[in-house]
Design a protein around this motif. Sequence first.
Motif, PDB file in Angstrom:
ATOM      1  N   ARG A 158       0.871  -1.179   0.000  1.00 53.76           N
ATOM      2  CA  ARG A 158       0.000   0.000   0.000  1.00 53.76           C
ATOM      3  C   ARG A 158       0.908   1.230   0.000  1.00 53.76           C
ATOM      4  O   ARG A 158       1.717   1.414   0.919  1.00 53.76           O
ATOM      5  N   PHE A 159       0.792   2.072  -1.027  1.00 51.34           N
ATOM      6  CA  PHE A 159       1.585   3.293  -1.151  1.00 51.34           C
ATOM      7  C   PHE A 159       0.664   4.487  -0.898  1.00 51.34           C
ATOM      8  O   PHE A 159      -0.367   4.623  -1.562  1.00 51.34           O
ATOM      9  N   THR A 160       1.060   5.362   0.034  1.00 53.62           N
ATOM     10  CA  THR A 160       0.200   6.468   0.431  1.00 53.62           C
ATOM     11  C   THR A 160       0.955   7.787   0.448  1.00 53.62           C
ATOM     12  O   THR A 160       2.057   7.875   1.003  1.00 53.62           O
ATOM     13  N   ALA A 161       0.358   8.815  -0.152  1.00 53.25           N
ATOM     14  CA  ALA A 161       0.823  10.199  -0.027  1.00 53.25           C
ATOM     15  C   ALA A 161      -0.337  10.997   0.544  1.00 53.25           C
ATOM     16  O   ALA A 161      -1.460  10.919   0.044  1.00 53.25           O
ATOM     17  N   GLN A 162      -0.079  11.787   1.592  1.00 48.45           N
ATOM     18  CA  GLN A 162      -1.181  12.418   2.319  1.00 48.45           C
ATOM     19  C   GLN A 162      -0.830  13.832   2.757  1.00 48.45           C
ATOM     20  O   GLN A 162       0.339  14.224   2.782  1.00 48.45           O
ATOM     21  N   ASP A 163      -1.878  14.595   3.084  1.00 46.63           N
ATOM     22  CA  ASP A 163      -1.677  15.947   3.587  1.00 46.63           C
ATOM     23  C   ASP A 163      -0.708  15.916   4.767  1.00 46.63           C
ATOM     24  O   ASP A 163      -0.875  15.110   5.688  1.00 46.63           O
ATOM     25  N   PRO A 164       0.299  16.772   4.778  1.00 52.36           N
ATOM     26  CA  PRO A 164       1.299  16.710   5.850  1.00 52.36           C
ATOM     27  C   PRO A 164       0.764  17.251   7.170  1.00 52.36           C
ATOM     28  O   PRO A 164      -0.041  18.184   7.201  1.00 52.36           O
ATOM     29  N   VAL A 165       1.224  16.658   8.245  1.00 52.05           N
ATOM     30  CA  VAL A 165       0.909  17.182   9.576  1.00 52.05           C
ATOM     31  C   VAL A 165       1.486  18.582   9.733  1.00 52.05           C
ATOM     32  O   VAL A 165       0.864  19.469  10.324  1.00 52.05           O
ATOM     33  N   ASN A 166       2.678  18.812   9.188  1.00 56.60           N
ATOM     34  CA  ASN A 166       3.336  20.115   9.217  1.00 56.60           C
ATOM     35  C   ASN A 166       2.739  20.996   8.117  1.00 56.60           C
ATOM     36  O   ASN A 166       2.926  20.736   6.922  1.00 56.60           O
ATOM     37  N   ASN A 167       2.025  22.033   8.497  1.00 62.76           N
ATOM     38  CA  ASN A 167       1.338  22.893   7.528  1.00 62.76           C
ATOM     39  C   ASN A 167       2.290  23.565   6.542  1.00 62.76           C
ATOM     40  O   ASN A 167       1.874  23.951   5.444  1.00 62.76           O
TER      41      ASN A 167
END
Length: 334
Positions: A158-167
């Motif tokens: 499973r490969f995931t790219a997501q909104d970063p925790v660091n704004n």
Amino acid sequence: MNYRHSLLALAIASGLSATPAAHALELGEFNDTQFSIGGYFKAEAIYEKVDDGDSRIFGRSNQSRVNLKTVTQKEGHTIVGFVEGDFYGGTFPGENNDLRLRHAFIKVDQTTVGQTWTGQFWAVAYHDYLDFLGGPRGTLGGFNFRTNLISHEVAGFRFTAQDPVNNDADTPDLAINYNLNLDGGHRVILTASGREVENGDFVGGGAIGSKFMIGPHSLNVNAHYGEGLGAFTGVGVNNSLASPDVENDDAVSQAGFDVGFRYVINSEWRANVAYTAVEVDDDADTNYEAHRVNLIHNITQDLEAGIEWRKYNLAFGPLLPEGQQVEVMAKYKF
């Protein structure tokens, strides 16, 4: 560039499976689309003994949730839509009983886009615990949070790219999971995690989750190590989302393990014991320990009741104090 508001532009027809609940009420088919609703009602009574405060007893039902799922077969593709809400609205979960969006995603075959579990969430072999907010804390599913992402599954990966925790990050938060299902119900999950932390460094870590079947019983063991992981474990500098992985402008590392045993007494009763420990390489003394024991009774297939004792050595907000809690609950799934 701030990546947070541009992630969904990567793809507009895709999804990470949030494993919609097995219990669901089928509503029927319309225009080649199957509709179903699911969720559960949960009521809790909690006695809380805070280490540095007054004891109290209170009830809540915020965890109750409802979801809508659609499945369409079209032109050789399987298209799944899923939306779910609970009642943990507010800046911090539990501040009020407002409806809160948990999941809202589209999944086309093996690709997902939308709001659902982080890639790090899938690193964990989860225990059978009653504490919704604090249960997985100290593992990579510890914050129990969802974000906007794109994810693709292939050949066990499973490969995931997501909104970063660091704004202020210029890159997405990343995760790669490999899930290996073995004969006899045994399971191993390998995970690599990477993200840009608040000092601008791109750091990484890894985790292993495992489930071992012992007859009808099971032993779950999880471990993690690396930098940038406090954002997912819920344990780190200042014990908060604001900057959990940077201290004195340096990235902070942590190592942790989590072990739990599930004992199946019979078809109606089961018991669980679990222990979690995390050691953080910081000056803020955020090392973490948690203990829990519970007993759960299936009154019917869809209705269960249980009792759980747990103890935390660190506070995280008003719903997870430092000290002990005893919870009695009833949950009806539909």
